[in-house]
Motif scaffolding. Sequence first.
Motif, short mmCIF file in Angstrom:
data_model
loop_
_atom_site.label_atom_id
_atom_site.label_comp_id
_atom_site.label_asym_id
_atom_site.label_seq_id
_atom_site.Cartn_x
_atom_site.Cartn_y
_atom_site.Cartn_z
N LEU A 134 16.66 46.46 1.32
CA LEU A 134 16.11 45.46 2.25
C LEU A 134 14.73 45.01 1.78
O LEU A 134 14.40 43.81 1.83
CB LEU A 134 16.01 46.08 3.65
N THR A 135 13.92 45.95 1.31
CA THR A 135 12.60 45.61 0.79
C THR A 135 12.71 44.70 -0.43
O THR A 135 11.98 43.70 -0.55
CB THR A 135 11.83 46.89 0.40
N GLU A 136 13.63 45.02 -1.33
CA GLU A 136 13.84 44.19 -2.51
C GLU A 136 14.31 42.79 -2.14
O GLU A 136 13.91 41.80 -2.77
CB GLU A 136 14.85 44.85 -3.45
N TRP A 137 15.15 42.72 -1.10
CA TRP A 137 15.67 41.41 -0.68
C TRP A 137 14.54 40.52 -0.17
O TRP A 137 14.47 39.34 -0.53
CB TRP A 137 16.72 41.62 0.41
N PHE A 138 13.63 41.09 0.64
CA PHE A 138 12.49 40.31 1.12
C PHE A 138 11.53 40.00 -0.02
O PHE A 138 10.85 38.97 0.00
CB PHE A 138 11.75 41.08 2.22
N LEU A 139 11.48 40.89 -1.01
CA LEU A 139 10.54 40.71 -2.11
C LEU A 139 10.91 39.53 -3.00
O LEU A 139 10.03 38.80 -3.49
CB LEU A 139 10.47 41.99 -2.94
N VAL A 140 12.20 39.31 -3.22
CA VAL A 140 12.62 38.26 -4.15
C VAL A 140 12.64 36.88 -3.49
O VAL A 140 12.67 35.86 -4.19
CB VAL A 140 14.02 38.56 -4.74
N ILE A 141 12.62 36.83 -2.16
CA ILE A 141 12.60 35.54 -1.48
C ILE A 141 11.19 34.96 -1.54
O ILE A 141 10.22 35.64 -1.21
CB ILE A 141 13.03 35.69 -0.01
N PRO A 142 11.03 33.72 -2.00
CA PRO A 142 9.69 33.11 -2.03
C PRO A 142 9.04 33.11 -0.65
O PRO A 142 9.68 32.77 0.35
CB PRO A 142 9.96 31.68 -2.52
N PHE A 143 7.78 33.51 -0.61
CA PHE A 143 7.09 33.67 0.67
C PHE A 143 6.99 32.35 1.44
O PHE A 143 7.33 32.28 2.62
CB PHE A 143 5.69 34.25 0.44
N LEU A 144 6.51 31.32 0.78
CA LEU A 144 6.20 30.08 1.50
C LEU A 144 7.43 29.42 2.12
O LEU A 144 7.39 29.06 3.31
CB LEU A 144 5.48 29.11 0.57
N PRO A 145 8.55 29.25 1.39
CA PRO A 145 9.72 28.65 2.05
C PRO A 145 10.22 29.46 3.24
O PRO A 145 10.58 28.88 4.27
CB PRO A 145 10.78 28.62 0.93
N LEU A 146 10.23 30.80 3.10
CA LEU A 146 10.68 31.64 4.21
C LEU A 146 9.74 31.51 5.41
O LEU A 146 10.18 31.40 6.56
CB LEU A 146 10.76 33.11 3.77
N ALA A 147 8.43 31.49 5.14
CA ALA A 147 7.46 31.35 6.23
C ALA A 147 7.58 30.00 6.92
O ALA A 147 7.49 29.90 8.15
CB ALA A 147 6.04 31.54 5.69
N ILE A 148 7.82 28.95 6.14
CA ILE A 148 7.98 27.61 6.72
C ILE A 148 9.21 27.54 7.61
O ILE A 148 9.18 26.99 8.72
CB ILE A 148 8.05 26.55 5.61
N VAL A 149 10.32 28.13 7.14
CA VAL A 149 11.55 28.13 7.93
C VAL A 149 11.36 28.89 9.24
O VAL A 149 11.72 28.41 10.33
CB VAL A 149 12.72 28.73 7.12
N LEU A 150 10.77 30.09 9.15
CA LEU A 150 10.56 30.90 10.36
C LEU A 150 9.60 30.22 11.33
O LEU A 150 9.83 30.22 12.55
CB LEU A 150 10.03 32.28 9.97
N ALA A 151 8.53 29.63 10.80
CA ALA A 151 7.56 28.95 11.67
C ALA A 151 8.19 27.73 12.35
O ALA A 151 7.90 27.44 13.52
CB ALA A 151 6.34 28.52 10.86
N SER A 152 9.08 27.04 11.64
CA SER A 152 9.76 25.89 12.23
C SER A 152 10.73 26.31 13.32
O SER A 152 10.87 25.63 14.34
CB SER A 152 10.50 25.11 11.15
N VAL A 153 11.40 27.44 13.12
CA VAL A 153 12.39 27.92 14.08
C VAL A 153 11.72 28.52 15.32
O VAL A 153 12.11 28.23 16.46
CB VAL A 153 13.33 28.95 13.43
N LEU A 154 10.69 29.34 15.11
CA LEU A 154 10.05 30.05 16.22
C LEU A 154 9.13 29.16 17.04
O LEU A 154 8.90 29.42 18.22
CB LEU A 154 9.27 31.25 15.68
N GLY A 155 8.57 28.13 16.42
CA GLY A 155 7.66 27.25 17.16
C GLY A 155 6.23 27.45 16.72
O GLY A 155 5.88 28.40 16.02
N ARG A 156 5.37 26.53 17.16
CA ARG A 156 3.98 26.50 16.73
C ARG A 156 3.07 27.14 17.77
O ARG A 156 2.67 26.50 18.74
CB ARG A 156 3.56 25.06 16.45
#
Length: 306
Positions: free
Chosen positions: A139-161
């Motif tokens: 699980l740690t490796e899976w989160f590690l290989v995902i680019p931070f910025l795209p994942l953060a943008i997706v989560l921020a868009s889904v969860l709200g501002r």
Amino acid sequence: MSAGAGVEAGASAAQLARRRRAESRRRGWREFRRHRSGVAGLVVLGAFVLLALLAPVIADAEGLSVTRAQGGVLQPPSTTYLLGTDDNGRSVLTLLIWGARVSLLVGLLATVISMVIGTLVGLLSGYFGGWPGALLFRLTEWFLVIPFLPLAIVLASVLGRSLLNIALVIGVTSWTSTALLIRSQTLSIKERAYLERARGLGAGHLHLLRRHVLPNVAPLVFANTTLTVAVAILAETTLSFLGLGDPTRVSWGSMLEDAFRVGAITTGSWWFIVPPGLCVVLVVLSFTLIGQALESVLDPRLRERR
């Protein structure tokens, strides 16, 4: 041994342990003071924290309101507005002071979330073998290989501002390095002789983790926290710059986003873009310097190399 003697022995042992901890803290502080860069970072950080705490006293909150702005649009620094005004006629200095509260708060809250997740995953994946440890490591490796910025943008868009959501997004996407660091240290600690003796005496997993493993990795967690705060503040600035921050709050990142939106660079309105950018750089640098000094204090091997 009588009951009274047992109580006195327990009390003296507790006092001895307290004296040892106090001496250890004093020794650590003396070692920290030898690092001029760390002390300088602590002074700069203390100034920003004091600025954030005293924001209601230093700058009137009404100065954040667009409808109550009294200055001209993008007015350069003057005696009335020491750092000029923004595109709405608000004082940049007022925005800067109140923005420190949001940027530091989000950075610290995101760091707490990141440290809790990273420490738990690192401890459990390093201590337990078999499929539980392997699953957490994957699980740690899976989160590690995902680019931070795209994942953060997706989560921020889904969860709200909102501030809480932004802190949650940063914390959930930045815990992997902490988990790997704690895991490697836990793998080393769990093979030590005193843990084997504790197991032989019947200590359970929870006792071993709480009383033996966690205290030994805690200094590493503490030193890594200061470095993670710097990353979290940069992440908050980035997300706010991209328009994913809380629209109802002013932060250094939202100030940079507004400055970019109105073309502060092309119009020569340097007073709108330089101060928040400089504040971000100074705070990140101060946390980095403190983290490096703490690493040296908490790791004897680094002290020997100096």
